[in-house]
Design a protein around this motif. Structure first.
Motif, PDB file in Angstrom:
ATOM      1  N   ILE A  56       0.850  -1.189   0.000  1.00 45.05           N
ATOM      2  CA  ILE A  56       0.000   0.000   0.000  1.00 45.05           C
ATOM      3  C   ILE A  56       0.884   1.236   0.000  1.00 45.05           C
ATOM      4  N   ILE A  57       0.675   2.078  -0.999  1.00 47.83           N
ATOM      5  CA  ILE A  57       1.456   3.303  -1.166  1.00 47.83           C
ATOM      6  C   ILE A  57       0.510   4.486  -1.038  1.00 47.83           C
ATOM      7  N   TYR A  58       0.867   5.444  -0.202  1.00 46.76           N
ATOM      8  CA  TYR A  58       0.036   6.613   0.066  1.00 46.76           C
ATOM      9  C   TYR A  58       0.733   7.844  -0.493  1.00 46.76           C
ATOM     10  N   ILE A  59       0.139   8.457  -1.514  1.00 47.86           N
ATOM     11  CA  ILE A  59       0.644   9.693  -2.096  1.00 47.86           C
ATOM     12  C   ILE A  59      -0.270  10.817  -1.606  1.00 47.86           C
ATOM     13  N   PRO A  60       0.175  11.653  -0.682  1.00 47.11           N
ATOM     14  CA  PRO A  60      -0.706  12.661  -0.089  1.00 47.11           C
ATOM     15  C   PRO A  60      -1.187  13.696  -1.108  1.00 47.11           C
ATOM     16  N   GLY A  61      -2.373  14.245  -0.813  1.00 45.19           N
ATOM     17  CA  GLY A  61      -2.917  15.345  -1.599  1.00 45.19           C
ATOM     18  C   GLY A  61      -2.880  16.630  -0.803  1.00 45.19           C
ATOM     19  N   ASN A  62      -3.659  17.608  -1.227  1.00 40.43           N
ATOM     20  CA  ASN A  62      -3.666  18.881  -0.514  1.00 40.43           C
ATOM     21  C   ASN A  62      -4.456  18.816   0.795  1.00 40.43           C
ATOM     22  N   HIS A  63      -5.486  17.968   0.868  1.00 41.52           N
ATOM     23  CA  HIS A  63      -6.264  17.876   2.101  1.00 41.52           C
ATOM     24  C   HIS A  63      -5.551  17.037   3.172  1.00 41.52           C
ATOM     25  N   ASP A  64      -4.646  16.172   2.765  1.00 42.19           N
ATOM     26  CA  ASP A  64      -3.845  15.411   3.739  1.00 42.19           C
ATOM     27  C   ASP A  64      -2.361  15.712   3.561  1.00 42.19           C
TER      28      ASP A  64
ATOM     29  N   ARG B 153       4.443  14.094 -20.169  1.00 43.01           N
ATOM     30  CA  ARG B 153       5.265  14.108 -21.383  1.00 43.01           C
ATOM     31  C   ARG B 153       6.678  14.576 -21.055  1.00 43.01           C
ATOM     32  N   ARG B 154       6.775  15.577 -20.179  1.00 42.87           N
ATOM     33  CA  ARG B 154       8.088  16.095 -19.808  1.00 42.87           C
ATOM     34  C   ARG B 154       8.914  15.032 -19.094  1.00 42.87           C
ATOM     35  N   GLN B 155       8.245  14.190 -18.312  1.00 40.91           N
ATOM     36  CA  GLN B 155       8.945  13.137 -17.587  1.00 40.91           C
ATOM     37  C   GLN B 155       9.143  11.880 -18.427  1.00 40.91           C
ATOM     38  N   GLU B 156       8.734  11.955 -19.685  1.00 48.44           N
ATOM     39  CA  GLU B 156       8.949  10.887 -20.661  1.00 48.44           C
ATOM     40  C   GLU B 156       8.328   9.564 -20.214  1.00 48.44           C
ATOM     41  N   VAL B 157       7.095   9.640 -19.742  1.00 47.48           N
ATOM     42  CA  VAL B 157       6.344   8.435 -19.388  1.00 47.48           C
ATOM     43  C   VAL B 157       5.158   8.308 -20.335  1.00 47.48           C
TER      44      VAL B 157
ATOM     45  N   GLY C   2       2.429   1.351   9.729  1.00 51.51           N
ATOM     46  CA  GLY C   2       1.579   0.169   9.739  1.00 51.51           C
ATOM     47  C   GLY C   2       1.576  -0.594   8.427  1.00 51.51           C
ATOM     48  N   GLY C   3       2.696  -0.535   7.724  1.00 49.32           N
ATOM     49  CA  GLY C   3       2.774  -1.217   6.437  1.00 49.32           C
ATOM     50  C   GLY C   3       2.380  -0.365   5.257  1.00 49.32           C
ATOM     51  N   VAL C   4       2.052   0.903   5.508  1.00 45.77           N
ATOM     52  CA  VAL C   4       1.691   1.839   4.440  1.00 45.77           C
ATOM     53  C   VAL C   4       2.878   2.736   4.138  1.00 45.77           C
ATOM     54  N   GLU C   5       3.309   2.758   2.883  1.00 48.64           N
ATOM     55  CA  GLU C   5       4.439   3.581   2.453  1.00 48.64           C
ATOM     56  C   GLU C   5       3.947   4.965   2.033  1.00 48.64           C
ATOM     57  N   VAL C   6       4.670   6.005   2.419  1.00 50.14           N
ATOM     58  CA  VAL C   6       4.336   7.367   2.013  1.00 50.14           C
ATOM     59  C   VAL C   6       5.313   7.816   0.930  1.00 50.14           C
ATOM     60  N   ALA C   7       4.763   8.370  -0.146  1.00 50.85           N
ATOM     61  CA  ALA C   7       5.596   8.862  -1.249  1.00 50.85           C
ATOM     62  C   ALA C   7       5.000  10.161  -1.784  1.00 50.85           C
ATOM     63  N   GLN C   8       5.859  11.082  -2.180  1.00 53.51           N
ATOM     64  CA  GLN C   8       5.374  12.336  -2.750  1.00 53.51           C
ATOM     65  C   GLN C   8       4.706  12.106  -4.102  1.00 53.51           C
ATOM     66  N   LYS C   9       5.322  11.247  -4.892  1.00 52.65           N
ATOM     67  CA  LYS C   9       4.813  10.855  -6.209  1.00 52.65           C
ATOM     68  C   LYS C   9       5.545   9.588  -6.586  1.00 52.65           C
ATOM     69  N   MET C  10       5.181   8.968  -7.688  1.00 54.07           N
ATOM     70  CA  MET C  10       5.897   7.766  -8.095  1.00 54.07           C
ATOM     71  C   MET C  10       5.769   7.567  -9.598  1.00 54.07           C
ATOM     72  N   ILE C  11       6.714   6.843 -10.141  1.00 57.00           N
ATOM     73  CA  ILE C  11       6.606   6.360 -11.519  1.00 57.00           C
ATOM     74  C   ILE C  11       6.180   4.901 -11.416  1.00 57.00           C
TER      75      ILE C  11
ATOM     76  N   ARG D 138       4.446  -0.340 -19.616  1.00 51.35           N
ATOM     77  CA  ARG D 138       4.227   1.096 -19.775  1.00 51.35           C
ATOM     78  C   ARG D 138       4.380   1.795 -18.419  1.00 51.35           C
ATOM     79  N   LYS D 139       4.880   3.031 -18.465  1.00 49.96           N
ATOM     80  CA  LYS D 139       5.143   3.769 -17.231  1.00 49.96           C
ATOM     81  C   LYS D 139       4.204   4.970 -17.094  1.00 49.96           C
ATOM     82  N   TYR D 140       3.804   5.208 -15.840  1.00 45.63           N
ATOM     83  CA  TYR D 140       2.835   6.262 -15.539  1.00 45.63           C
ATOM     84  C   TYR D 140       3.329   7.103 -14.364  1.00 45.63           C
ATOM     85  N   LEU D 141       3.204   8.403 -14.501  1.00 49.90           N
ATOM     86  CA  LEU D 141       3.434   9.308 -13.387  1.00 49.90           C
ATOM     87  C   LEU D 141       2.181   9.284 -12.507  1.00 49.90           C
TER      88      LEU D 141
END
Length: 277
Positions: free
Chosen positions: A77-85, A192-196, A97-106, A113-116
């Motif tokens: 489980i990966i948690y990418i926070p938004g503006n409300h959190d 597109r800038r991140q070439e994904v 508790g087993g939940v990973e926090v990340a700013q963003k991810m590829i 195929r890769k996605y931002l």
């Protein structure tokens, strides 16, 4: 209904802490859907709302416990926070508790195929450049109507002609509303800038999957109105799941209006206020 198995589930904009959050529907969804990886794409907890007034009924606890149980059973489980959190943005790389926090991810899909993956608020000009408007959005509807009524009464007593606050406010936010309409284009340009190959985001509460000039734009939607999630099959293809259509329509919360974002909330509120006027 049989439990469906997926490689990845993407969920965003649950807004736990808001009376508009459809926690029961999300719990039902999670009972019938399993995945090797669950990516929480921001605004799972509504810290803005909780700061104003605490609201945390048992179903909200149940959602958190359900996610933690999935983690204990082996789901990543990966948690990418938004503006409300956004308070979680101070803890990139941490595990709770087993939940990973990340700013963003590829994210690499099953087909290579890769996605931002981002929440998306960093590209919302209303949140970035008019943060006060974004905070006001949660109660703009009631405020606009109340202001219209009071001003109309005062002006009548003073002998002035009618003047619409909502019409004035619409003019003030016109440019912000136009800018927010560019959200999808700007997010796609970042991918597109991140070439994904695509971008997966939330934030604007509008679930959709579409191709935009060769870049896949995927928005997870929300769990305050549409109750939507994005599921990745094991072959790398994606499916938009609208749970309220599968399990029955979700009614509006009785005590609190639905949550909108950025200029969308201002536009919605002021249109409603204009009709009331």
């Amino acid at each position: 209904m049989e439990t469906r198995q997926f490689r990845t589930l993407f969920i965003s904009d649950v807004h736990l802490g808001s009376k508009a959050a459809k926690a029961d529907y999300l719990l039902d969804f999670m009972r019938h859907h399993e995945a090797e990886t669950i990516i929480l794409v921001g605004d799972i907890v509504d810290g803005w709302r909780l700061k104003r007034s605490w609201y945390w009924p048992q179903p909200f606890n149940d959602v958190v416990q359900k996610l933690l149980r999935k983690a204990r059973k082996g789901a990543r489980i990966i948690y990418i926070p938004g503006n409300h959190d956004e308070f979680l943005r101070d803890f990139p790389g941490m595990h709770f508790g087993g939940v990973e926090v990340a700013q963003k991810m590829i994210f690499e899909a099953g087909d290579g195929r890769k996605y931002l993956v981002i929440h998306g608020d960093e590209f919302d000009v209303v949140v970035r450049h008019a943060r006060v408007l974004a905070y006001l959005g949660d109660w703009a509807y009631d405020a606009a109507i109340a202001i219209n009524v009071v001003l109309a009464a005062v002006r009548r007593k003073l002998g002035f002609s009618y003047w619409s606050f909502s019409a004035w406010a619409k003019q003030q936010v016109k440019h912000a509303v136009n800018f927010i309409g560019e959200f999808q284009r700007v997010v796609v340009e970042e991918a597109r800038r991140q070439e994904v190959d695509g971008v997966i985001c939330g934030h604007i509460h509008h679930a959709v999957m579409e191709d935009m000039d060769g870049i896949a734009y995927i928005n997870t939607g929300d769990w305050v109105e549409s109750c939507t999630a994005i599921a990745e099959h094991f072959d790398g293809t994606f499916e938009l799941i609208t749970w309220n259509e599968i399990r029955g329509e979700v009614g509006e919360a009785e005590d609190e209006p639905a949550v909108f974002e950025g200029a969308e909330v201002i536009e919605h509120a002021l249109k409603a206020a204009g009709k009331a006027a």
